[in-house]
Design a protein around this motif. Structure first.
Motif, PDB file in Angstrom:
ATOM      1  N   LEU A  16       0.822  -1.203   0.000  1.00 21.79           N
ATOM      2  CA  LEU A  16       0.000   0.000   0.000  1.00 21.79           C
ATOM      3  C   LEU A  16       0.860   1.259   0.000  1.00 21.79           C
ATOM      4  N   PRO A  17       0.325   2.359  -0.505  1.00 21.60           N
ATOM      5  CA  PRO A  17       1.099   3.606  -0.595  1.00 21.60           C
ATOM      6  C   PRO A  17       1.595   4.152   0.744  1.00 21.60           C
ATOM      7  N   ASP A  18       0.945   3.795   1.837  1.00 21.50           N
ATOM      8  CA  ASP A  18       1.363   4.338   3.136  1.00 21.50           C
ATOM      9  C   ASP A  18       2.008   3.279   4.030  1.00 21.50           C
ATOM     10  N   CYS A  19       2.591   2.273   3.424  1.00 20.31           N
ATOM     11  CA  CYS A  19       3.181   1.165   4.187  1.00 20.31           C
ATOM     12  C   CYS A  19       4.668   1.428   4.450  1.00 20.31           C
ATOM     13  N   ILE A  20       4.919   2.319   5.403  1.00 21.80           N
ATOM     14  CA  ILE A  20       6.292   2.622   5.814  1.00 21.80           C
ATOM     15  C   ILE A  20       6.337   2.517   7.331  1.00 21.80           C
ATOM     16  N   GLU A  21       7.295   1.763   7.846  1.00 22.40           N
ATOM     17  CA  GLU A  21       7.416   1.551   9.284  1.00 22.40           C
ATOM     18  C   GLU A  21       8.827   1.904   9.742  1.00 22.40           C
ATOM     19  N   ILE A  22       8.909   2.454  10.940  1.00 19.30           N
ATOM     20  CA  ILE A  22      10.208   2.746  11.540  1.00 19.30           C
ATOM     21  C   ILE A  22      10.384   1.868  12.779  1.00 19.30           C
ATOM     22  N   THR A  23      11.610   1.388  12.976  1.00 23.01           N
ATOM     23  CA  THR A  23      11.934   0.561  14.122  1.00 23.01           C
ATOM     24  C   THR A  23      13.191   1.106  14.786  1.00 23.01           C
ATOM     25  N   ILE A  24      13.142   1.185  16.108  1.00 21.65           N
ATOM     26  CA  ILE A  24      14.303   1.601  16.895  1.00 21.65           C
ATOM     27  C   ILE A  24      14.695   0.410  17.754  1.00 21.65           C
ATOM     28  N   LEU A  25      15.943   0.005  17.656  1.00 16.81           N
ATOM     29  CA  LEU A  25      16.427  -1.189  18.352  1.00 16.81           C
ATOM     30  C   LEU A  25      17.405  -0.832  19.460  1.00 16.81           C
ATOM     31  N   GLY A  26      17.320  -1.543  20.577  1.00 13.97           N
ATOM     32  CA  GLY A  26      18.307  -1.402  21.648  1.00 13.97           C
ATOM     33  C   GLY A  26      18.228  -0.118  22.437  1.00 13.97           C
ATOM     34  N   ILE A  27      17.025   0.308  22.789  1.00 17.46           N
ATOM     35  CA  ILE A  27      16.867   1.487  23.643  1.00 17.46           C
ATOM     36  C   ILE A  27      17.141   1.046  25.085  1.00 17.46           C
ATOM     37  N   PRO A  28      18.036   1.724  25.808  1.00 18.75           N
ATOM     38  CA  PRO A  28      18.316   1.347  27.192  1.00 18.75           C
ATOM     39  C   PRO A  28      17.039   1.359  28.042  1.00 18.75           C
ATOM     40  N   SER A  29      16.924   0.421  28.970  1.00 21.26           N
ATOM     41  CA  SER A  29      15.683   0.222  29.720  1.00 21.26           C
ATOM     42  C   SER A  29      15.207   1.465  30.473  1.00 21.26           C
ATOM     43  N   ALA A  30      16.116   2.228  31.066  1.00 20.62           N
ATOM     44  CA  ALA A  30      15.698   3.429  31.797  1.00 20.62           C
ATOM     45  C   ALA A  30      15.025   4.436  30.867  1.00 20.62           C
ATOM     46  N   PHE A  31      15.583   4.629  29.681  1.00 21.15           N
ATOM     47  CA  PHE A  31      14.979   5.524  28.692  1.00 21.15           C
ATOM     48  C   PHE A  31      13.664   4.942  28.191  1.00 21.15           C
ATOM     49  N   TYR A  32      13.666   3.639  27.942  1.00 18.30           N
ATOM     50  CA  TYR A  32      12.466   2.988  27.411  1.00 18.30           C
ATOM     51  C   TYR A  32      11.288   3.181  28.363  1.00 18.30           C
ATOM     52  N   GLU A  33      11.509   2.926  29.638  1.00 19.39           N
ATOM     53  CA  GLU A  33      10.440   3.057  30.628  1.00 19.39           C
ATOM     54  C   GLU A  33       9.919   4.485  30.712  1.00 19.39           C
ATOM     55  N   ALA A  34      10.797   5.459  30.584  1.00 17.37           N
ATOM     56  CA  ALA A  34      10.378   6.861  30.646  1.00 17.37           C
ATOM     57  C   ALA A  34       9.640   7.302  29.374  1.00 17.37           C
ATOM     58  N   LEU A  35      10.107   6.836  28.224  1.00 22.12           N
ATOM     59  CA  LEU A  35       9.516   7.261  26.946  1.00 22.12           C
ATOM     60  C   LEU A  35       8.273   6.476  26.553  1.00 22.12           C
ATOM     61  N   PHE A  36       8.215   5.204  26.954  1.00 22.08           N
ATOM     62  CA  PHE A  36       7.136   4.337  26.504  1.00 22.08           C
ATOM     63  C   PHE A  36       6.472   3.597  27.674  1.00 22.08           C
ATOM     64  N   PRO A  37       5.966   4.317  28.664  1.00 17.34           N
ATOM     65  CA  PRO A  37       5.354   3.636  29.811  1.00 17.34           C
ATOM     66  C   PRO A  37       4.169   2.759  29.405  1.00 17.34           C
ATOM     67  N   TYR A  38       3.415   3.165  28.400  1.00  9.78           N
ATOM     68  CA  TYR A  38       2.275   2.367  27.954  1.00  9.78           C
ATOM     69  C   TYR A  38       2.730   1.004  27.434  1.00  9.78           C
ATOM     70  N   HIS A  39       3.834   0.971  26.691  1.00  5.43           N
ATOM     71  CA  HIS A  39       4.355  -0.311  26.191  1.00  5.43           C
ATOM     72  C   HIS A  39       4.728  -1.232  27.357  1.00  5.43           C
ATOM     73  N   VAL A  40       5.347  -0.648  28.376  1.00  7.36           N
ATOM     74  CA  VAL A  40       5.790  -1.426  29.538  1.00  7.36           C
ATOM     75  C   VAL A  40       4.579  -1.986  30.284  1.00  7.36           C
ATOM     76  N   ILE A  41       3.558  -1.164  30.506  1.00  7.02           N
ATOM     77  CA  ILE A  41       2.347  -1.609  31.196  1.00  7.02           C
ATOM     78  C   ILE A  41       1.632  -2.689  30.390  1.00  7.02           C
ATOM     79  N   LYS A  42       1.500  -2.473  29.106  1.00  2.00           N
ATOM     80  CA  LYS A  42       0.832  -3.450  28.242  1.00  2.00           C
ATOM     81  C   LYS A  42       1.579  -4.786  28.267  1.00  2.00           C
ATOM     82  N   TYR A  43       2.894  -4.734  28.223  1.00  2.00           N
ATOM     83  CA  TYR A  43       3.700  -5.954  28.259  1.00  2.00           C
ATOM     84  C   TYR A  43       3.490  -6.692  29.586  1.00  2.00           C
TER      85      TYR A  43
END
Length: 115
Positions: free
Chosen positions: A82-109
């Motif tokens: 599809l014309p809008d099928c573009i995805e970005i992935t960020i790998l290896g974010i340190p856990s302290a940063f991850y928890e601060a930036l993506f609390p919803y992901h952590v809770i969902k997990y």
């Protein structure tokens, strides 16, 4: 949800909410919204899905702080799908940063293990 800016070197190439993730792996990913600057790197993102380190991709928060990571990659399948099928992935974010930036992901997990 936060909106992150994606850069290739100093050039703004797009945005993403990074709406999905894998907290234990330090991975965040989501729909990529290109800007006009993306045209300069689009061919590389369409044809090279192995090593995009030459594009010097980086991600910044809304306040301009660079998100530390091991790698950033843009998967552009707009020619095949599809014309809008573009995805970005960020790998290896340190856990302290991850928890601060993506609390919803952590809770969902964490909730997937609660029964």
């Amino acid at each position: 949800m936060a909106r992150f800016s994606i850069y290739s070197g100093l050039m703004l190439v797009g945005y993403s909410s990074l709406e999905s993730g894998d907290p234990p792996m330090g991975v965040a990913f989501g729909q990529f919204e290109p800007t006009a600057g993306y045209l300069a790197i689009q061919n590389e993102c369409r044809t090279n899905h192995v090593d995009q380190s030459g594009l010097t991709l980086s991600v910044k928060t809304e306040s301009g702080v660079v998100v530390p990571s091991m790698a950033v990659a843009i998967l552009d399948c707009t020619q095949e799908l599809l014309p809008d099928c573009i995805e970005i992935t960020i790998l290896g974010i340190p856990s302290a940063f991850y928890e601060a930036l993506f609390p919803y992901h952590v809770i969902k997990y964490a909730h997937q293990f609660v029964r």
